[in-house]
Scaffold this motif. Structure first.
Motif, mmCIF file in Angstrom:
data_model
loop_
_atom_site.group_PDB
_atom_site.id
_atom_site.type_symbol
_atom_site.label_atom_id
_atom_site.label_comp_id
_atom_site.label_asym_id
_atom_site.label_seq_id
_atom_site.Cartn_x
_atom_site.Cartn_y
_atom_site.Cartn_z
ATOM 1 N N TRP A 88 5.741 -14.443 26.435
ATOM 2 C CA TRP A 88 5.380 -13.756 27.676
ATOM 3 C C TRP A 88 4.410 -14.615 28.484
ATOM 4 O O TRP A 88 3.457 -15.181 27.962
ATOM 5 C CB TRP A 88 4.753 -12.394 27.386
ATOM 6 C CG TRP A 88 5.769 -11.386 26.926
ATOM 7 C CD1 TRP A 88 6.100 -11.082 25.649
ATOM 8 C CD2 TRP A 88 6.587 -10.581 27.778
ATOM 9 N NE1 TRP A 88 7.090 -10.134 25.607
ATOM 10 C CE2 TRP A 88 7.406 -9.801 26.916
ATOM 11 C CE3 TRP A 88 6.738 -10.435 29.145
ATOM 12 C CZ2 TRP A 88 8.353 -8.898 27.386
ATOM 13 C CZ3 TRP A 88 7.671 -9.536 29.623
ATOM 14 C CH2 TRP A 88 8.470 -8.776 28.758
ATOM 15 N N ARG A 98 -0.723 -14.701 22.265
ATOM 16 C CA ARG A 98 -0.532 -13.757 21.157
ATOM 17 C C ARG A 98 0.098 -12.432 21.615
ATOM 18 O O ARG A 98 -0.145 -11.385 21.040
ATOM 19 C CB ARG A 98 -1.856 -13.505 20.437
ATOM 20 C CG ARG A 98 -2.398 -14.754 19.722
ATOM 21 C CD ARG A 98 -3.662 -14.439 18.951
ATOM 22 N NE ARG A 98 -4.784 -14.153 19.841
ATOM 23 C CZ ARG A 98 -5.529 -15.071 20.420
ATOM 24 N NH1 ARG A 98 -5.273 -16.354 20.197
ATOM 25 N NH2 ARG A 98 -6.522 -14.744 21.192
ATOM 26 N N CYS A 99 0.886 -12.485 22.690
ATOM 27 C CA CYS A 99 1.556 -11.272 23.165
ATOM 28 C C CYS A 99 3.032 -11.325 22.761
ATOM 29 O O CYS A 99 3.754 -12.265 23.125
ATOM 30 C CB CYS A 99 1.441 -11.148 24.681
ATOM 31 S SG CYS A 99 -0.266 -10.921 25.253
ATOM 32 N N LYS A 100 3.465 -10.312 22.012
ATOM 33 C CA LYS A 100 4.849 -10.274 21.556
ATOM 34 C C LYS A 100 5.671 -9.223 22.285
ATOM 35 O O LYS A 100 6.897 -9.242 22.227
ATOM 36 C CB LYS A 100 4.886 -9.993 20.047
ATOM 37 C CG LYS A 100 4.237 -11.097 19.230
ATOM 38 C CD LYS A 100 4.301 -10.775 17.734
ATOM 39 C CE LYS A 100 3.657 -11.911 16.908
ATOM 40 N NZ LYS A 100 3.700 -11.609 15.454
ATOM 41 N N THR A 101 4.976 -8.316 22.971
ATOM 42 C CA THR A 101 5.689 -7.264 23.687
ATOM 43 C C THR A 101 5.216 -7.211 25.135
ATOM 44 O O THR A 101 4.165 -7.771 25.495
ATOM 45 C CB THR A 101 5.436 -5.890 23.044
ATOM 46 O OG1 THR A 101 4.049 -5.557 23.189
ATOM 47 C CG2 THR A 101 5.802 -5.899 21.547
ATOM 48 N N GLU A 107 1.807 -5.638 25.421
ATOM 49 C CA GLU A 107 0.714 -6.539 25.087
ATOM 50 C C GLU A 107 0.451 -7.517 26.240
ATOM 51 O O GLU A 107 -0.705 -7.860 26.529
ATOM 52 C CB GLU A 107 1.030 -7.303 23.803
ATOM 53 C CG GLU A 107 1.000 -6.421 22.558
ATOM 54 C CD GLU A 107 1.435 -7.177 21.315
ATOM 55 O OE1 GLU A 107 2.058 -8.247 21.466
ATOM 56 O OE2 GLU A 107 1.154 -6.703 20.204
ATOM 57 N N CYS A 111 0.712 -15.691 28.089
ATOM 58 C CA CYS A 111 -0.059 -14.533 27.616
ATOM 59 C C CYS A 111 -0.240 -14.701 26.112
ATOM 60 O O CYS A 111 0.684 -14.412 25.324
ATOM 61 C CB CYS A 111 0.676 -13.232 27.936
ATOM 62 S SG CYS A 111 0.969 -12.972 29.699
ATOM 63 N N ALA A 125 -1.469 -5.742 28.898
ATOM 64 C CA ALA A 125 -2.869 -5.597 28.488
ATOM 65 C C ALA A 125 -3.619 -6.914 28.672
ATOM 66 O O ALA A 125 -4.786 -6.930 29.099
ATOM 67 C CB ALA A 125 -2.938 -5.133 27.040
ATOM 68 N N PHE A 126 -2.943 -8.027 28.380
ATOM 69 C CA PHE A 126 -3.563 -9.347 28.521
ATOM 70 C C PHE A 126 -3.897 -9.617 29.994
ATOM 71 O O PHE A 126 -4.999 -10.057 30.329
ATOM 72 C CB PHE A 126 -2.607 -10.422 27.980
ATOM 73 C CG PHE A 126 -3.098 -11.818 28.211
ATOM 74 C CD1 PHE A 126 -3.992 -12.415 27.328
ATOM 75 C CD2 PHE A 126 -2.667 -12.551 29.318
ATOM 76 C CE1 PHE A 126 -4.452 -13.708 27.559
ATOM 77 C CE2 PHE A 126 -3.118 -13.837 29.541
ATOM 78 C CZ PHE A 126 -4.013 -14.425 28.655
#
Length: 393
Positions: A22, A41-44, A47, A39, A50-51
């Motif tokens: 992402w 450590r964002c996997k969804t 997330e 982004c 939120a980042f």
């Protein structure tokens, strides 16, 4: 999440593997160049959102308050004052102080508001409960309008100045003296007695009655405002021509004499000439000679300085009370002497000539006079000579 950030999913190869990451992109607020970053450590998508929400906003909306707009208005050396001068507007030090005082009052009460938040009812309701005079409130509204005029030069969208209703000037119109009252008030023995009584306990301060008595006599004989009378110099008496030149007034708050009349300026002095009644001319010639007053000296002095306005007003009140004049519900002040002069001159002199004598302005404004135009002024007011000699009749 700041709407200026946009998230997207991107396929990338890392370590020989194809993965989905992402990212977010945005346009640099200064250069306009599009930028992007991962982004971490964002996997969804959640997330990633939120980042992005944790990132600082790209555009910090700057709030232009009334205080910020007014901060450098009417400040010497400011771009605002330089612009005003280029527009042909020049302000005296006193006017600048007055403008800054009004702006300080505005920012004290409305400084945190943005201009578009200010409304006519808000301002008028506030002023309606304020104890300042109607004239002061109207000056305040003028300054508010000038803040609206300044806003576009701060990079703000143009906002038309609202139409603020004007307050009624609540100054009380002064009354005039009757013939018998004039003669009672200017009974010189009254002023002699008043002076002796005033300094009976402090004889070291006694300077007689002449200066203060003649100051008020000059007010009524020449139709002067109190400030004009205090600032009279010997050179203003044109004894040979039977005329008196009004070419300045004494500013009691600054203790200086101007070279222009009320409503005038250094560029437009509004000098005027009035007839010098014969009896009064003889009195003044004798006084100036006896006192050894030089041409550029002040004529009416106490302790070798121009008479202070508050002291003149105190003497006026004492003399009025001692004269036995029945004031009743009337308002008699030093300015009443000028009103009396104008009223009596109107009995036999055309209104246009009286306007020149009084230095009043109207729709058909009197031509502006300069010192060089005094001979023409003398000719213009000669029809009033006879009336001036009958002021006490």
């Amino acid at each position: 999440m700041d709407s200026n950030y946009h998230i997207f999913k991107k396929t990338v190869k890392t370590g020989g593997k194809t993965v989905h990451k992402w990212y977010c992109y945005w346009h640099d607020p200064i250069t306009g160049v599009m930028r992007q970053k991962v982004c971490k450590r964002c996997k969804t998508q959640a997330e990633a959102c939120a980042f992005v929400s944790s990132l600082p906003p790209l555009f910090v909306e700057q709030k232009y308050t009334i205080a910020k707009i007014a901060k450098f208005m009417f400040v010497p050396g400011s771009s605002h004052l330089e612009r005003m001068e280029k527009l042909g507007k020049r302000y005296s030090v006193e006017t600048l102080k007055c403008k800054r005082g009004l702006l300080a009052f505005l920012t004290e009460h409305f400084g945190t508001f943005e201009l578009q938040e200010l409304t006519v009812p808000m301002v008028i309701d506030f002023l309606a409960n304020d104890k300042h005079s109607g004239s002061w409130k109207n000056n305040f509204l003028t300054v508010v309008g000038e803040v609206y005029d300044e806003a576009p030069f701060m990079g703000l969208p143009y906002i038309p100045t609202p139409k603020f209703p004007k307050f009624r000037r609540n100054s009380v119109r002064k009354d005039i003296f009757t013939t018998s009252e004039l003669n009672a008030f200017f009974n010189e023995q009254l002023w002699i007695d008043l002076s002796r009584e005033k300094y009976a306990k402090h004889p070291q301060f006694f300077e007689g009655h002449k200066a203060i008595y003649l100051l008020f006599l000059c007010c009524v004989e020449c139709g002067l405002r109190i400030g004009e009378a205090i600032g009279v110099r010997a050179s203003q008496f044109l004894f040979d021509q039977g005329m008196f030149v009004v070419d300045g007034f004494f500013k009691h708050n600054l203790l200086v004499r101007t070279t222009y009349n009320k409503c005038g300026s250094e560029d437009d002095k509004k000098i005027r000439v009035v007839p010098l009644p014969k009896d009064f001319a003889l009195i003044m010639q004798a006084y100036i000679s006896e006192e050894g007053i030089a041409q550029d000296d002040y004529v009416f002095k106490r302790y070798n300085k121009p008479i202070r306005k508050w002291l003149a007003e105190e003497w006026f009140r004492r003399a009025l009370a001692k004269s036995g004049i029945n004031v009743g519900n009337r308002v008699l002040t030093p300015h009443s002497l000028r009103y009396t002069y104008i009223t009596r001159m109107r009995r036999t002199v055309a209104g246009e000539t009286v306007q020149k004598l009084a230095g009043h302005s109207c729709i058909a404004m009197t031509d502006h006079y300069t010192r060089a135009a005094i001979p023409e002024l003398v000719e213009a007011v000669k029809p009033a000579v006879g009336a001036a000699n009958m002021l006490f009749e």
